[in-house]
Design a protein around this motif. Structure first.
Motif, PDB file in Angstrom:
ATOM      1  N   ALA A  97      27.574  10.016  21.665  1.00 27.85           N
ATOM      2  CA  ALA A  97      28.839  10.655  22.017  1.00 27.85           C
ATOM      3  C   ALA A  97      29.889   9.614  22.398  1.00 27.85           C
ATOM      4  O   ALA A  97      29.634   8.705  23.193  1.00 27.85           O
ATOM      5  N   GLY A  98      31.061   9.769  21.802  1.00 25.46           N
ATOM      6  CA  GLY A  98      32.184   8.907  22.148  1.00 25.46           C
ATOM      7  C   GLY A  98      32.208   7.573  21.441  1.00 25.46           C
ATOM      8  O   GLY A  98      33.106   6.766  21.686  1.00 25.46           O
ATOM      9  N   HIS A 146      23.918   9.665  16.197  1.00 28.79           N
ATOM     10  CA  HIS A 146      25.222   9.365  16.786  1.00 28.79           C
ATOM     11  C   HIS A 146      25.124   9.383  18.301  1.00 28.79           C
ATOM     12  O   HIS A 146      24.305  10.097  18.886  1.00 28.79           O
ATOM     13  N   LYS A 196      30.362  13.465  18.669  1.00 33.33           N
ATOM     14  CA  LYS A 196      29.456  14.180  19.555  1.00 33.33           C
ATOM     15  C   LYS A 196      28.036  13.626  19.437  1.00 33.33           C
ATOM     16  O   LYS A 196      27.684  12.974  18.446  1.00 33.33           O
ATOM     17  N   ASP A 197      27.221  13.913  20.436  1.00 35.87           N
ATOM     18  CA  ASP A 197      25.822  13.479  20.420  1.00 35.87           C
ATOM     19  C   ASP A 197      25.083  14.130  19.254  1.00 35.87           C
ATOM     20  O   ASP A 197      25.219  15.327  18.997  1.00 35.87           O
ATOM     21  N   GLU A 257      36.031  12.046  19.613  1.00 40.22           N
ATOM     22  CA  GLU A 257      35.657  13.180  18.776  1.00 40.22           C
ATOM     23  C   GLU A 257      34.192  13.152  18.336  1.00 40.22           C
ATOM     24  O   GLU A 257      33.679  14.145  17.830  1.00 40.22           O
TER      25      GLU A 257
END
Length: 804
Positions: free
Chosen positions: A588-589, A586, A581-582, A579
């Motif tokens: 992704a994943g 952060h 996201k890039d 959930e």
């Protein structure tokens, strides 16, 4: 660096008071940490001559001295100093004098003999701790002269707090250059007149490793008197610079090191076997240093060897085997340029330091070696005598002096000051920095003693220092500055650290990369995040828990005989989460929450006589977590649950306001055994975000009514949790206004009947209630009704029965 102001003014004497000079140096980046008088305040002490000494008629250890203080009359002084002798010149505290500490001198009678003053030792004047006898003064001093004037005791001792880049200021000459540049005072240099060569003798020297030594110079001096006395002026300067006088040859070497920043070494020539060789040490070689320490040398340490035997640790300290003594008559004087990279960290590796290594690892002037060796030679010959051989000067690999450019526009932009071309040129000239001008760019060639000038910003700093930081105008920022006011309930990471550290936990910082076995077996993470390029083969995955790292810290400490360990870490963990996201912060994943974890192992308390030794347990660490939670403790619940890291029956999930926030419990016996620990650590791990929100304290009225305490014991099934009983009681109290008088509930006893030898089906729980009304005193009837109502709620909900 510590030195007397008078020594500095012998090189550069600006027309300003001591405090103004100290402020000037501080504002130029040479912070004057202390500026103190060379002697504590005292008055009424003069130079006096002992004209005669007679035994005291009534005391064996006292003597009656007749003392000439320059007044024309001899004074009678009773003295107990063992060195009091006729003809000595010593300090005399006259009647009315005040010594350090406010001690006043008056007429006294000692064993029936009157004494009109006191002859003083160094300690009595606050000059040193020596008190074995009177302070002996120079015979040339006139009787009656004030001792402060005679010994220049009103001199100021400066202590500079130098930054590591200013190695050029680790000498009086270096500081004097700065004073001259800052104030315009004339710079007076020492005499470097060559000493006449009267010997045709050389000691062969070979420099084998150019990356160790760039220049090596030395000369033979024969017929020196090592028992000569160090001149009083030199001894005074050394003492005020924090150096203890040892012997004349050592004192001269230390004096020139402080004066010019030139470390040197004096070998006993008669102890040198064969020629000298400068090289890197060989594995297995040993050396005994002047401090008595015997070292096993490594190949990255430089040495000076004679006959293949190390005689000196290059640039750090000389060896005991060739050290000079009071019986030395022939010496070899050596000074060299050692590459800073070859000296850095070597002394710290062997857990000691030296004045020489402190300078060489920062960089020492390599261009002035011939002049400085002449300076040392002149002092040796003038004080100790001797015949001098020629100087052998081997230039092997001197470092290049690469020009550094400074754009005037760049300087103006960085400083925010319109420094003119002429002002910049004047500053470089005053600093004795050779330069040329190419358009608007000043190209400076750093002198051999300035190792801190290598980039444009270094030159801009020089301009700022001499221009004066205080002369840079205070210009307010143009952009609007908006302060982000943190919420009052928000606890910063520093506050969290402080809260857990107050419970005797020490912070650790572990790698975010861990062993794959830790993740798969210890934490139960079947799909850890793999590293593409791990720094080590065993650190191949990203951690999803902080606890294994803390256990490893405990194991390390246990192997080093630490019996009690409490550690914590505040850091990020990494887990897969589809959930996420890039974003800027952060990937992704991958979820990257911040966790706060702790581990306690060993005795619950430090060893002491008042408390028996007991290993830390679940409830000790639970209390630490509750303290960490602060005012929100009542919302924290421990739910029995299973985790691969925790003991199956002694672990719990931490639930806060209905949301899981972490784990608490003993380490699983399997991992305890695998780690080789005698006892199981108790660990916890929390979501840092959950404990970062504090609860504001709510003010309430204090009741003047007395508190009533009642106990209630009930039988409950062994599978009934105390937390469920407590939840029922709280719900009942919240639902009925008449029960609001219940202020607190605690469980104080748990008992099971195992006397029959079979497993018990019930357990006894003893609860204690605190009741208080804000308005009226509670009577027995009201209290009993309240307790009966709470018992009914427990009976209906959990099937308990009251214990008789």
């Amino acid at each position: 660096m510590q030195f007397p102001e008078s020594w500095l003014r012998a090189f550069a004497d600006p027309d300003m008071e001591s405090q103004a000079l100290a402020d000037c140096l501080t504002m130029a980046g040479l912070e004057v940490e202390e500026a103190e008088s060379a002697a504590p305040p005292f008055s009424g002490v003069v130079v006096a001559r002992i004209a005669g000494v007679e035994p005291h008629p009534n005391a064996d250890k006292l003597r009656v001295c007749r003392v000439d203080d320059g007044s024309g009359e001899l004074l009678q002084i009773v003295c107990g100093a063992p060195n009091a002798a006729e003809g000595l010149k010593v300090p005399l505290a006259r009647l009315g004098a005040r010594l350090p500490g406010g001690f006043a001198i008056g007429k006294a009678k000692m064993r029936g003999i009157e004494s009109f003053g006191m002859l003083c030792s160094s300690r009595e004047l606050g000059l040193s701790q020596e008190h074995d006898g009177l302070l002996v003064l120079d015979d040339a001093l006139p009787e009656g002269q004030d001792i402060r004037e005679a010994l220049d005791l009103d001199d100021t001792v400066f202590t500079l707090k130098l930054t590591p880049n200013r190695a050029d200021c680790l000498s009086i000459l270096g500081v004097a250059r700065e004073v001259s540049a800052l104030t315009g005072a004339a710079l007076t240099l020492p005499e470097y007149t060559p000493v006449p060569v009267t010997l045709d003798e050389r000691l062969p020297v070979e420099v084998k490793d150019k990356d160790l030594c760039g220049r090596f110079a030395g000369r033979v001096i024969r017929g020196v008197n090592a028992r000569a006395q160090t001149p009083a002026w030199m001894k005074a300067r050394l003492e005020r610079a924090g150096q203890r006088s040892l012997s004349v040859l050592v004192d001269i070497s230390n004096y020139v090191m402080l004066e010019l920043g030139r470390p040197s070494h004096v070998f006993d020539l008669d102890k040198i076997q064969g020629s000298l060789e400068v090289r890197w040490a060989r594995k297995g070689e040993q050396i005994t240093l002047l401090n008595g320490q015997t070292l096993a040398l490594e190949p990255d340490v430089g040495v000076i060897v004679a006959g293949d035997v190390p005689e000196s640790l290059a640039g750090i300290m000389g060896g005991e085997a060739t050290s000079v003594t009071l019986d030395t008559t022939n010496i070899y004087l050596e000074t060299a340029y050692w590459h800073p990279e070859a000296i850095m960290g070597k002394a710290r590796r062997y857990r000691f330091g030296s004045e020489a290594s402190h300078r060489f690892e920062r960089g020492v002037d390599f261009s002035s070696i011939p002049e400085h060796i002449e300076r040392i030679t002149r002092l040796i010959v003038d004080i100790c005598g001797g015949s001098v051989g020629p100087v052998d000067d081997l230039c092997v690999a001197l470092p290049p002096r690469n020009p550094v450019g400074m754009r005037l526009s760049r300087c103006q932009r960085v400083l925010g000051v319109d420094v003119t071309h002429d002002e910049a040129a004047s500053i470089f000239t005053r600093l004795q920095l050779p330069f040329t001008v190419e358009g608007e760019t000043f190209v400076v060639t750093p002198p051999a003693y300035r190792f801190d000038l290598s980039i444009e910003e270094d030159l801009i700093e020089e301009v700022a220092r001499v221009h004066g930081f205080e002369n840079i105008p205070d210009v307010p920022p143009v952009a609007e500055a908006r302060m982000n006011v943190p919420l009052e309930v928000q606890r910063s990471p520093h506050e969290l650290r402080q809260a857990i550290a107050s419970r005797e936990y020490q912070e650790v910082i572990n790698f975010s990369f861990v062993e794959e076995a830790w993740e798969k077996e210890w934490v139960g993470n079947a799909d850890p995040i793999q590293l593409l390029n791990p720094i080590a083969s065993h650190l191949s995955v990203m951690r999803s828990s902080l606890i294994p790292g803390l256990v490893a810290n405990i194991v390390h400490n246990a192997k080093h005989r630490q019996s009690r360990v409490r550690v914590f870490e505040l850091g990020r963990v990494f887990a897969r989460d589809a959930e996420v996201k890039d974003a800027d912060l952060h990937v992704a994943g991958i979820r990257q929450p911040q966790y706060l974890a702790g581990a306690a192992w060993g005795p619950a308390f430090q060893e002491q006589w008042g408390v028996p030794v007991r290993q830390v347990d679940f409830f000790d660490v639970k209390k630490d977590v509750e303290v960490l939670m602060g005012a929100k403790t009542d919302a924290l619940v421990c739910k029995a649950d299973q985790h691969p890291l925790l003991h199956p029956g002694r672990g719990a999930r931490l639930v806060f306001e209905g949301r899981p926030i972490g784990w608490l419990g003993e380490l699983h016996p399997r991992w305890v055994q695998e780690s080789g620990l005698a006892h199981a650590p108790v660990v916890f791990e929390l979501d840092a975000q959950a404990v970062s929100q504090a609860r504001l304290a709510q003010a309430g009225d204090l009741s003047r009514q007395p508190v009533v305490v009642r106990d209630l014991a009930v039988w409950a099934g062994v599978d009934v949790e105390y937390q469920s009983l407590l939840d029922t009681l709280h719900k009942t109290i919240a639902a009925e206004a008449s029960l609001a008088i219940v202020r607190e509930i605690r469980l104080f006893d748990v008992w099971r009947d195992t006397s029959a030898g079979q497993q018990a089906t019930e357990k006894s729980l003893a609860l204690r209630f605190w009741l208080q009304d804000a308005e009226a005193t509670l009577d027995d009837q009201r209290v009993e009704q309240c307790i009966h109502r709470l018992l009914d709620a427990l009976v209906r909900t959990h099937g308990v029965r009251q214990r008789a």
